[in-house]
Each structure stands twice: as structure tokens, then as C-alpha cells.
Design a protein around this motif. Structure first.
Motif, PDB file in Angstrom:
ATOM      1  N   THR A 130       5.197 -37.781 100.215  1.00  0.00           N
ATOM      2  CA  THR A 130       5.409 -37.227 102.058  1.00  0.00           C
ATOM      3  C   THR A 130       5.067 -38.055 102.865  1.00  0.00           C
ATOM      4  O   THR A 130       5.928 -37.858 103.992  1.00  0.00           O
ATOM      5  N   GLN A 165       7.230 -29.784 101.556  1.00  0.00           N
ATOM      6  CA  GLN A 165       6.148 -29.716 100.357  1.00  0.00           C
ATOM      7  C   GLN A 165       5.771 -27.901 100.477  1.00  0.00           C
ATOM      8  O   GLN A 165       5.680 -27.856  99.978  1.00  0.00           O
ATOM      9  N   ASP A 217      11.299 -32.689  99.008  1.00  0.00           N
ATOM     10  CA  ASP A 217       9.674 -32.912  98.686  1.00  0.00           C
ATOM     11  C   ASP A 217       9.516 -31.718  98.303  1.00  0.00           C
ATOM     12  O   ASP A 217       9.279 -30.528  98.355  1.00  0.00           O
TER      13      ASP A 217
END
Ligand SMILES: Nc1ncnc2c1ncn2[C@@H]1O[C@H](COP(=O)(O)OP(=O)(O)OP(=O)(O)O)[C@@H](O)[C@H]1O
Ligand SMILES: [Mg+2]
Lengths: 152, 260, 270
Positions: free
Chosen positions: C48, C92, C169
Motif C-alpha cells: 500500500t 484498501q 489495492d
């Protein structure tokens, strides 16, 4: 629909704020735009104005007929000269009217009281009221009183 | 001892750096080229959340403070036989001091804390980062409308507070305690000056509004993005704003009404 | 010239610290244009972080990242935002805007970056939502979505503008097998049909490998292995093998760096 309500309430807030400003100007601080141009000017000289301020009331028999617009020292006579704006509709003050500095209540603010005279000629713009009586200054009265006591 | 000095130094440096970041935030959000068509709906939305929703607390507090002033003023002045001057007292204390200061304190608690929490949560949930990645500057999209809304609302709220307070004062003094309404208002009008008292009060509220909303957006944007960090940032907004308001009030009063 | 054009993103000699901890140590990799590149590695290695570095949200301590030849971290704020408008990123955490409905979220990039009429925006939004199976949820607020639905809505937003370069992500996290299949299809179709450059960060190894053209395996701040999916699958390297097969024991540490467990449990008691 919900967006509309939101916009309207924001408009209302801004309007309310503006109205509050206007109310503060007119009702609270007594700002009077029409008064600036209107009215005629009259002068009066006093030995002692004892705490009179600009924008103090000028009244006759307790009714406001104008306001103090400027206060300065007359250099020739070395006296206080007060400039007053008298409302236009007050067209009955004779030239022998007298002006007096008075106090509203014991600690209240100072104002000018006008007592009309008997002549037929009327006060006009730029004229001066000759018959004046200064403010009562507490210290002077007490002083006089003591002096009289002592000299007795 | 050395440790203490080190801590002190680190703390001071942190503070200075924070002030720098706050300045940077201000310049990035305000100096950035405005996009008015985009900005107006956002601004209106924020005016609603920051201004309109603060209205109730402002009106209620203004009313009660005005009524208390009327009551207190009367009981003090009646001993000197000058109870007519109560209008003057209520109006002057509201217009010069209480309206800007109390409104700003309430504003910090009501709107400032909400703004900090909202921005902090946006940061914690990566919404701010997401705006950046979409190519929209959060300084302009999120921060700027809130800054402007706070800056615009605060003087409006403060003037409303003053008017409601004066009305509350007259309610108590005139309608309840029986002071002659003519002398209540005439005394007030003779002693309150528009250019000195009213305008200075408005200037104060502008300054306070700016400082409070600036602190609020900065604390939100600068917070540690956790629930703990957000709660600390919210507390800091209220504490720093209140201290800044009171300190600035003294400074401004000295400059406006002092003899220098 | 052709050679240059084939590289969309070039990460060279990148080093990055989080406080005292070194996340990347002299990392170099290139992401080819128009291909699907998978980045894999143990949890916490900084995948990330790498995406955020590419997006210019974090600044490297050393080294540079070039997108289309421009050094991301040397751009002015204005140019950086222009560059980002050409990127799409699926966070994410999803990062949906909580004050808007799902449809408004997806429409947002279209509204700020194009002058399309409202009816076209609406159609585009419905198309994107349909692609992720959320057309029926368009008027819901993000708080009313499940985790997997929120992820798919965020994906729809990330692809709304059809950007040149997409970073996903963990697109498959929290999806049921059917949704997973649909998303895998969607990502590879977007890539094949429109020629987007895509970067996928994912822990779903077999699914990701099935569509990726090239794979980087990152561990301990370095590229552990790279190559086409087949190459990695057949790798002899025990570390690669362990990761690919998902075995708990082996040379790749499962734990975040820590003193030995025994020392910590019994060390202080004496
Ligand atoms: N805001 C932060 N402050 C300090 N350290 C951080 C921060 N964010 C991440 N880290 C650290 O950086 C490292 C890399 O984090 P990152 O989120 O990039 O991992 P990841 O590879 O995406 O893991 P995962 O697969 O679990 O999502 C982690 O070890 C984490 O401890
Ligand atoms: Mg991650």
C-alpha cells in the motif's frame, strides 16, 4: 427538495444577520441617515458644558427637537461653543429662546433644554442663542455653599 | 535536567512547526485559484452546517444573557436612581463585548468542534487522500468552503446575538420592571455609537470567527487519524479557540477602546 | 523510443522510512504500459505504501518515481493534481465519500473532470455500477453497504473516468466467489479492451496470477522475485515457493519483526 430547504435557510440566516445590523444601527445606536442632511444649525455658548457630549439630545419640554452635532472652544471668547442640529419641522423657536444644560436624573446623561421666548422673529440657520445657562457642576455648588458658610 | 531541556526543545519545535503547517494550510486553501461555480453550492452547504445549525443556541443564549443583564443592571442602577441607564448598559456590554465573545465561544463549541471531527474522520477513513487521488485538492474542496462559511457566519451570528440580547434586556427592564420605554431606548441611542461600538463589535466577531474556524480546520486536517487522535483534536479546537478568543479580545479591546 | 514508451512507471532506487523502520531499501521496478502487473508480498511489507508513493501522497527519502517520464515528487502541486486525474486508485479501505450516495460517489470524478451533460453522467454511472453488480444500490449511502459492496462501489468509482493507469489495492478482499470471478473478469477486460495499465495488489495468489502479465514479489523492502506468472509458479527459490504455496513454515517470516518469543515470555521473569 432537501437542497432547496437548505438554501432557503441559509438565505434566511444571511437576511437575519443583515436585519440585525440594521436594527443595531437604527434602534440601538440611533443612527439616523435622514437627520444628517435635514435640520438647521443653531449655536449656543456656555461657560461650562460639564460633560455634555456630541449627539446628546436637544429637547423642549422634554420632547426631542434636535441633537448636538459638535462641541468646540470659541477662541475669541474662550467659551464652549455647542453646535446643534434642530429638526426642520421645529419652526417656532424665537430668537430670544434660552438654552440650558440639564441632567436626566441624578447620574443620567446631559442634554440641552430649550425654553422658547416671546419675540416674533424666529431662529434661523446659523444663528446663535444668546441666553444660556451652563451645566450645574456639583463641585462648584458644594464650593459655593462652603464659601458662603465660611464668610457668614 | 538535560532530558527536560530536550523535551522542552522538542515541544517548542513541534509547536512552531504546527504554526507553520497552519499557515501553509491557510495559504493553500485560500490563495488557490477559486472555482466559483463549484464553490458556491459547497459554501452554501457549509453555511448551513456551520451557520444555520448554530442559530438556535445563539438565539437562546443571547436572550438569556440579555435578560440577566437587564435584571442585574436594574438592581445595581436603581440604588443610584439611574435605572433609566439600564438600556445603555445592556446595549454597550452586549455590542462591545458579550455578543462577539460569547458567540465565538459558543461557535467554537458548536461548529468548530464539529468541523474538526468531520475533517479528522475524513482523514482517518482516507477520504481526503481519495480526493487527492481523484485529482481534487481537498484544500479547495473541503477546507476552503468551511473556512469561508465560518468567516461569514460568525459576524452574522454575533449581530443576531446582540439584537436578541438587547430585546431580552428590554423585555425585563421595560415590560417587567416597568422602566419607561422611551428613556430606555433614548438613553441607549445616545450612548451607543454606530461607528465605534457597533462596527468594532463586528470587527471583533470577524477576527474571532476567522481564528476559530482556522483552528478548527487545521486541527482536523493535522490530527492523528485514529479515534483517539480525533477526540484529542476536537478538544484542542475548543481549548485553543477559547484561549485565543479571550486573549485576542483583550488585545482588540485595548486597541479599539484604550487610549493608544 | 518504443522501448521508452513501454515503461509506464519507473521506480528507481527507492528508499523509504516510517520513523526508524525502513520500509523500502533501494527498490527498483518498472511497470509496463498496457499490462497487468501484480505486486505481492507478505502483509506489512509496504505494498500500500508503494501505491501511495506512486500517487505522490508520500514522499520517498531517496530515489525517484517517474510516471510517463515525469518525476512525481518534483512536480508542482498543480501538475501533480493534473497527473492524478489520469490515475485511478482503489483504496484498501474503499474510502467512499460518506456524505454522498453510491451513485454520486461514482459520478464525482466525472463531474469534476469532464463537462459531460447530466444525462450522460447518469448513464455512465449506471453502466459502471452495473459492471460491479450494484446498479440497484445506487441510491444507498456508503454506511448502508456491506464491506464487499463498498469495495465494489469504490472500484466503480476508480474506473469511472477510464484512467490510463489504475491501481487496485486488494480488489478481491471480502468478495464471495461469484463476485470475485466477476471482478477478475472486469479488471482483465478493462485492461485488454482499453489498454489501461493496471497494478494489482492482492493476496489471492491464484486468481491474481490468472490475469497478471507480470508479477513482482516484494519482501523486506526489496524485490524478492519477478517474472511472468509461470516463471514464479515454477520457481525453485524456497522463499518464492513458500509464498506461492502459502506454507506457514519456511524462510519467509510470518511475524512482524520482534525479539524472540521465548525471550519475551521468559526474559523478564528472572
Ligand atoms: N501511517 C503509518 N505510520 C507508521 N507506520 C506505518 C503507517 N502506515 C503503515 N506503516 C507501516 O508501514 C508498513 C507497510 O505498510 P503497508 O500498509 O504498506 O503494508 P501492506 O504491504 O499494504 O500490507 P497489507 O498487505 O496488510 O495491506 C507496515 O509495516 C506498517 O507498520
Ligand atoms: Mg495494504
Amino acid at each position: 427538495m432537501r437542497i432547496r430547504a437548505l438554501e432557503i435557510s441559509v438565505g434566511a440566516l444571511i437576511l437575519a444577520g443583515m436585519l440585525a445590523l440594521v436594527a443595531l444601527a437604527i434602534n440601538v445606536s440611533g443612527l439616523n441617515l435622514s437627520q444628517k442632511g435635514g435640520g438647521y444649525t443653531v449655536y449656543a455658548r456656555f461657560d461650562n458644558i460639564g460633560g455634555l457630549t456630541e449627539r446628546a439630545k436637544v429637547s423642549m419640554s422634554g420632547v426631542q427637537i434636535g441633537q448636538v452635532s459638535a462641541i468646540r472652544i470659541d477662541r475669541k471668547r474662550l467659551m464652549a461653543e455647542v453646535e446643534m442640529q434642530i429638526f426642520d419641522d421645529v419652526d417656532y423657536l424665537s430668537i430670544d429662546s434660552s438654552a440650558q444644560i440639564l441632567t436626566a436624573g441624578l447620574l443620567g446623561e446631559k442634554y440641552i433644554g430649550i425654553t422658547p421666548g416671546f419675540e416674533d422673529d424666529l431662529l434661523e440657520n446659523g444663528m446663535t442663542i444668546e441666553d444660556t445657562q451652563s451645566a450645574l457642576v456639583l463641585e462648584e455648588i458644594v464650593g459655593k455653599f462652603l464659601f458662603n458658610k465660611v464668610s457668614e | 535536567m538535560i532530558q527536560f531541556l530536550q523535551k522542552l526543545g522538542a515541544k517548542t519545535l513541534n509547536r512552531v512547526a504546527a504554526v507553520g503547517r497552519a499557515g501553509q494550510l491557510l495559504s493553500q486553501s485560500l490563495i488557490a485559484k477559486p472555482a466559483p461555480m463549484m464553490m458556491l453550492p459547497l459554501l452554501i452547504r457549509q453555511l448551513y452546517f456551520i451557520g444555520v445549525l448554530s442559530l438556535v443556541i445563539i438565539i437562546v443564549s443571547g436572550l438569556f444573557i440579555g435578560m440577566v443583564l437587564g435584571l442585574q443592571g436594574y438592581t445595581i442602577l436603581v440604588d443610584y436612581g439611574s435605572e433609566q441607564a439600564v438600556g445603555q448598559m445592556v446595549a454597550l456590554s452586549l455590542v462591545r463585548e458579550l455578543a462577539p465573545v460569547v458567540t465565538a465561544l459558543l461557535f467554537a463549541g458548536r461548529a468548530g468542534s464539529a468541523v474538526t471531527a468531520e475533517i479528522g474522520l475524513m482523514k482517518a477513513t482516507e477520504q481526503l487522500a481519495c480526493y487527492e487521488m481523484i485529482g481534487v485538492d481537498p484544500m479547495r474542496r473541503i477546507i476552503a468552503p468551511r473556512l469561508w462559511a465560518g468567516f461569514i457566519s460568525m459576524p452574522l451570528l454575533s449581530m443576531i446575538f446582540a439584537i436578541v440580547g438587547i430585546w431580552g434586556g428590554s423585555l425585563v427592564a421595560v415590560d417587567w420592571l416597568g422602566i419607561f420605554s422611551g428613556s430606555f431606548w433614548a438613553n441607549m441611542q445616545a450612548s451607543v455609537s454606530f461607528s465605534e461600538d457597533v462596527l468594532n463589535g463586528v470587527i471583533k466577531s470577524l477576527v474571532f470567527g476567522f481564528v476559530v474556524i482556522w483552528i478548527a480546520v487545521f486541527q482536523g486536517n493535522d490530527c492523528v487519524p485514529t479515534s483517539e487522535g480525533i477526540s484529542q483534536a476536537t478538544t484542542r479546537t475548543v481549548v485553543y479557540s477559547s484561549l485565543a478568543i479571550l486573549g485576542l479580545d483583550f488585545l482588540l479591546t485595548a486597541m479599539m477602546f484604550g487610549d493608544f | 523510443m518504443a522501448q521508452l514508451n513501454d515503461t509506464h512507471i519507473e521506480v528507481s532506487n527507492l528508499s523509504f522510512w516510517r520513523g526508524e523502520r525502513k520500509i523500502f531499501d533501494d527498490l527498483s521496478l518498472t511497470i509496463p504500459r498496457g499490462k497487468i502487473t501484480a505486486i505481492m508480498g507478505p502483509s506489512g511489507t509496504g505494498k500500500t505504501t508503494l501505491l501511495k508513493l506512486i500517487g505522490g501522497q508520500l514522499t520517498p527519502d531517496q530515489g525517484s518515481i517517474r510516471v510517463d517520464g515525469d518525476n512525481v515528487h518534483a512536480l508542482s502541486r498543480r501538475r501533480l493534481f493534473e497527473l492524478r486525474a489520469k490515475m485511478g486508485m482503489l483504496f484498501q479501505s474503499g474510502a467512499l465519500f460518506t456524505d454522498m450516495t453510491v451513485a454520486e460517489n461514482v459520478a464525482f470524478p466525472l463531474r469534476v473532470h469532464t463537462d459531460l451533460p447530466e444525462s450522460v453522467v447518469r448513464d455512465l454511472v449506471l453502466m459502471k455500477l452495473n459492471a460491479v453488480g450494484l446498479r440497484g444500490a445506487s441510491e444507498l449511502k456508503p454506511a448502508e453497504l456491506s464491506g464487499g459492496m463498498a469495495r465494489r462501489a469504490a472500484l466503480a468509482r476508480a474506473i469511472a473516468l477510464d484512467p490510463d493507469f489504475l491501481m487496485y489495492d486488494e480488489p478481491f478482499a471480502g468478495q464471495d466467489p461469484i463476485a470475485m470471478g466477476v471482478l477478475i473478469n472486469l479488471i482483465s477486460r478493462l485492461n485488454r479492451a482499453l489498454g489501461h495499465t493496471s497494478v494489482i495488489v492482492s493476496h489471492d495468489i491464484q486468481e491474481t496470477l490468472s490475469i497478471a502479465d507480470y508479477v513482482y514479489l516484494i519482501s523486506d523492502g526489496k524485490v524478492l522475485a519477478q517474472g511472468a506468472p509461470d516463471q514464479l509458479n515454477g520457481s525453485e527459490d524456497p522463499r518464492v515457493e513458500q509464498f506461492m504455496k502459502g506454507r506457514p513454515d519456511g524462510p519467509v517470516p510470518f511475524h512482524f519483526p520482534a525479539p524472540s518469543f521465548k525471550d519475551q515470555l521468559f526474559g523478564d521473569s528472572q
